[in-house]
Design an enzyme around this catalytic site. Structure first.
Site, PDB file in Angstrom:
ATOM      1  NE  ARG A   1      52.564  14.484  31.087  1.00 42.84           N
ATOM      2  CZ  ARG A   1      53.899  14.237  31.161  1.00 42.84           C
ATOM      3  NH1 ARG A   1      54.734  14.809  30.317  1.00 42.84           N
ATOM      4  NH2 ARG A   1      54.362  13.399  32.050  1.00 42.84           N
TER       5      ARG A   1
ATOM      6  CB  SER B   1      47.953  11.970  35.598  1.00 44.31           C
ATOM      7  OG  SER B   1      48.893  10.984  35.911  1.00 44.31           O
TER       8      SER B   1
ATOM      9  CD  GLU C   1      48.722  14.742  32.159  1.00 42.51           C
ATOM     10  OE1 GLU C   1      49.294  15.028  33.225  1.00 42.51           O
ATOM     11  OE2 GLU C   1      49.000  13.739  31.482  1.00 42.51           O
TER      12      GLU C   1
HETATM   13  C1  LIG Z   1      46.180   4.191  32.340  1.00 46.39           C
HETATM   14  C2  LIG Z   1      46.788   5.412  31.708  1.00 46.39           C
HETATM   15  C3  LIG Z   1      48.116   5.733  31.978  1.00 46.39           C
HETATM   16  C4  LIG Z   1      48.693   6.882  31.406  1.00 46.39           C
HETATM   17  N1  LIG Z   1      49.991   7.168  31.685  1.00 46.39           N
HETATM   18  C5  LIG Z   1      50.558   8.270  31.140  1.00 46.39           C
HETATM   19  C6  LIG Z   1      51.931   8.593  31.414  1.00 46.39           C
HETATM   20  O1  LIG Z   1      52.628   7.886  32.122  1.00 46.39           O
HETATM   21  N2  LIG Z   1      52.443   9.710  30.851  1.00 46.39           N
HETATM   22  C7  LIG Z   1      51.699  10.530  30.029  1.00 46.39           C
HETATM   23  O2  LIG Z   1      52.246  11.524  29.535  1.00 46.39           O
HETATM   24  N3  LIG Z   1      50.400  10.249  29.751  1.00 46.39           N
HETATM   25  C8  LIG Z   1      49.817   9.144  30.286  1.00 46.39           C
HETATM   26  N4  LIG Z   1      48.515   8.855  30.005  1.00 46.39           N
HETATM   27  C9  LIG Z   1      47.711   9.788  29.177  1.00 46.39           C
HETATM   28  C10 LIG Z   1      47.701   9.455  27.670  1.00 46.39           C
HETATM   29  O3  LIG Z   1      47.914   8.072  27.444  1.00 46.39           O
HETATM   30  C11 LIG Z   1      48.772  10.268  26.926  1.00 46.39           C
HETATM   31  O4  LIG Z   1      48.511  11.651  27.023  1.00 46.39           O
HETATM   32  C12 LIG Z   1      48.846   9.871  25.440  1.00 46.39           C
HETATM   33  O5  LIG Z   1      49.987  10.464  24.878  1.00 46.39           O
HETATM   34  C13 LIG Z   1      47.608  10.281  24.652  1.00 46.39           C
HETATM   35  O6  LIG Z   1      47.672   9.631  23.392  1.00 46.39           O
HETATM   36  P1  LIG Z   1      46.347   9.297  22.587  1.00 46.39           P
HETATM   37  O7  LIG Z   1      46.748   8.718  21.282  1.00 46.39           O
HETATM   38  O8  LIG Z   1      45.430   8.478  23.401  1.00 46.39           O
HETATM   39  O9  LIG Z   1      45.772  10.754  22.379  1.00 46.39           O
HETATM   40  P2  LIG Z   1      44.261  11.246  22.642  1.00 46.39           P
HETATM   41  O10 LIG Z   1      43.941  11.066  24.082  1.00 46.39           O
HETATM   42  O11 LIG Z   1      43.353  10.630  21.656  1.00 46.39           O
HETATM   43  O12 LIG Z   1      44.391  12.800  22.328  1.00 46.39           O
HETATM   44  C14 LIG Z   1      45.073  13.645  23.222  1.00 46.39           C
HETATM   45  C15 LIG Z   1      45.277  15.008  22.538  1.00 46.39           C
HETATM   46  O13 LIG Z   1      46.198  14.857  21.477  1.00 46.39           O
HETATM   47  C16 LIG Z   1      45.629  15.280  20.245  1.00 46.39           C
HETATM   48  N5  LIG Z   1      46.124  14.390  19.194  1.00 46.39           N
HETATM   49  C17 LIG Z   1      46.033  13.027  19.152  1.00 46.39           C
HETATM   50  N6  LIG Z   1      46.652  12.555  18.047  1.00 46.39           N
HETATM   51  C18 LIG Z   1      47.137  13.641  17.388  1.00 46.39           C
HETATM   52  C19 LIG Z   1      47.855  13.821  16.171  1.00 46.39           C
HETATM   53  N7  LIG Z   1      48.195  12.783  15.377  1.00 46.39           N
HETATM   54  N8  LIG Z   1      48.176  15.098  15.785  1.00 46.39           N
HETATM   55  C20 LIG Z   1      47.832  16.177  16.550  1.00 46.39           C
HETATM   56  N9  LIG Z   1      47.145  16.065  17.716  1.00 46.39           N
HETATM   57  C21 LIG Z   1      46.813  14.811  18.126  1.00 46.39           C
HETATM   58  C22 LIG Z   1      44.128  15.163  20.437  1.00 46.39           C
HETATM   59  O14 LIG Z   1      43.412  16.031  19.563  1.00 46.39           O
HETATM   60  C23 LIG Z   1      43.999  15.562  21.910  1.00 46.39           C
HETATM   61  O15 LIG Z   1      44.028  16.969  22.052  1.00 46.39           O
HETATM   62  C24 LIG Z   1      47.924   7.709  30.555  1.00 46.39           C
HETATM   63  C25 LIG Z   1      46.578   7.366  30.270  1.00 46.39           C
HETATM   64  C26 LIG Z   1      46.023   6.239  30.841  1.00 46.39           C
HETATM   65  C27 LIG Z   1      44.608   5.889  30.515  1.00 46.39           C
END
Ligand SMILES: Cc1cc2nc3c(=O)[nH]c(=O)nc-3n(C[C@H](O)[C@H](O)[C@H](O)COP(=O)(O)OP(=O)(O)OC[C@H]3O[C@@H](n4cnc5c(N)ncnc54)[C@H](O)[C@@H]3O)c2cc1C
Length: 296
Positions: free
Chosen positions: A173, A222, A292
């Site tokens: 992560r 999580s 996380e």
């Molecule tokens: C119901 C649910 C289930 C989930 N299950 C999982 C799972 O199984 N495994 C898991 O790992 N995560 C899980 N997550 C968490 C989340 O979906 C992941 O961490 C996902 O990868 C975040 O992507 P995002 O586009 O929403 O990023 P955001 O939440 O918008 O951003 C997260 C971080 O990434 C940075 N970021 C975003 N885009 C970029 C980019 N293009 N360049 C540089 N930095 C960037 C942001 O600045 C921030 O620091 C879950 C979330 C939910 C709500």
């Protein structure tokens, strides 16, 4: 200082929206207004926005789909770039695919399986973008971005360049490709020909999510990282905290590893609940839980 950020001072070509609630941009449905929001229409648009913000000392935050974020009730006094739109279709060549970082990870996983490729199927159902997944080294059910990410196009230190991914760039992560260190624009994944099991694996992983996770309520996934040798959800449940509620924030009754918004949670409720969980779990089990979720 904020005087110079009057709407009239912002070049209209940048396409900023004003006063958009972060609650609308995050899966937790929490957060006050962002002063400016950009939904980029091109990679140049992102670069110009960053250059402009830096020229007027405007703080910048970057979101993908906002699925790992707890946003402040006070909002964000600056520019939020919400990079959650694919700027082009994925490009396939042999067993590799290059995707825009605004692409939905789940859609990409499904599409690669349809293309007869394996490697992303276990990540199907993670609700974020490709960029968010690279930034978090997202993973599930034995799959992880690190296993397949080969090259990444970054906007970093004013340069726009493709870099080869090194082994220590990604860990549990965590990633070297996270804002503010870098903005990930495109990602290249090295996949393998499907041996015939990818579709079934994908369906099984999706079903596990539906069975185990509180997908019907807003959350940021999580809440805590997995502590070594333990599962956060199991520890929280063991401490009797399942269903524990502060304001509108609750330890999910379906999966104690998730804090959910049961209607009207604000950042304060979630922060207080996180602190209570950490304190209780430490006291009763000796294990420290590290969040996380990221904050804006
Ligand atoms: C119901 C649910 C289930 C989930 N299950 C999982 C799972 O199984 N495994 C898991 O790992 N995560 C899980 N997550 C968490 C989340 O979906 C992941 O961490 C996902 O990868 C975040 O992507 P995002 O586009 O929403 O990023 P955001 O939440 O918008 O951003 C997260 C971080 O990434 C940075 N970021 C975003 N885009 C970029 C980019 N293009 N360049 C540089 N930095 C960037 C942001 O600045 C921030 O620091 C879950 C979330 C939910 C709500």
């Amino acid at each position: 200082m904020e005087q110079k950020w009057g709407v009239t001072d912002i070049p209209s070509s940048l396409g900023f929206e004003t006063n958009v609630p972060l609650a609308e941009l995050t899966s937790f449905r929490i957060g006050g207004p962002a002063r400016f929001v950009l939904r980029p229409r091109s990679y140049d648009n992102i670069r110009s926005a960053i250059e402009f913000a830096s020229s007027v000392d405007m703080p910048v935050a970057l979101l993908g789909k906002g699925t790992n974020i707890l946003a402040s009730d006070a909002g964000f006094r600056g520019l939020v770039i919400r990079f959650d739109t694919p700027l082009h279709d994925p490009v396939y060549s042999d067993n590799t695919v290059v995707a825009c970082c605004g692409t939905s990870l789940t859609q990409l996983a499904r599409e690669t399986v349809r293309h007869g490729l394996s490697g992303l199927e276990r990540l199907c159902g993670i609700p974020g973008t490709v960029g968010g997944a690279c930034a978090m080294n997202a993973g599930a059910y034995g799959g992880e971005i690190k296993q397949v990410l080969r090259r990444i196009r970054l906007l970093r230190n004013g340069k726009d360049e493709w870099v080869d991914v090194q082994d220590d760039d990604l860990g549990y992560r965590k990633s070297a490709f996270t804002f503010p260190d870098a903005i990930a624009l495109e990602a290249e994944f090295a996949l393998k020909p499907d041996d015939g099991s990818a579709s079934e694996t994908m369906q099984t992983c999706m079903q596990k999510r539906r069975d185990k996770q509180p997908l019907e309520l807003p959350s940021a996934g999580s809440t805590f990282k997995r502590p070594e040798g333990h599962f956060a959800g199991a520890l929280i449940e063991q401490c009797g905290l399942k269903g524990y509620t502060i304001g509108g924030a609750q330890v999910s009754v379906k999966h104690a590893g998730f804090v959910v918004n049961i209607g009207s949670a604000d950042e304060h409720d979630v922060s207080a609940l996180i602190a209570h969980i950490q304190e209780t779990v430490k006291r009763m089990t000796g294990v420290s839980l590290e969040p996380e979720i990221k904050r804006i």
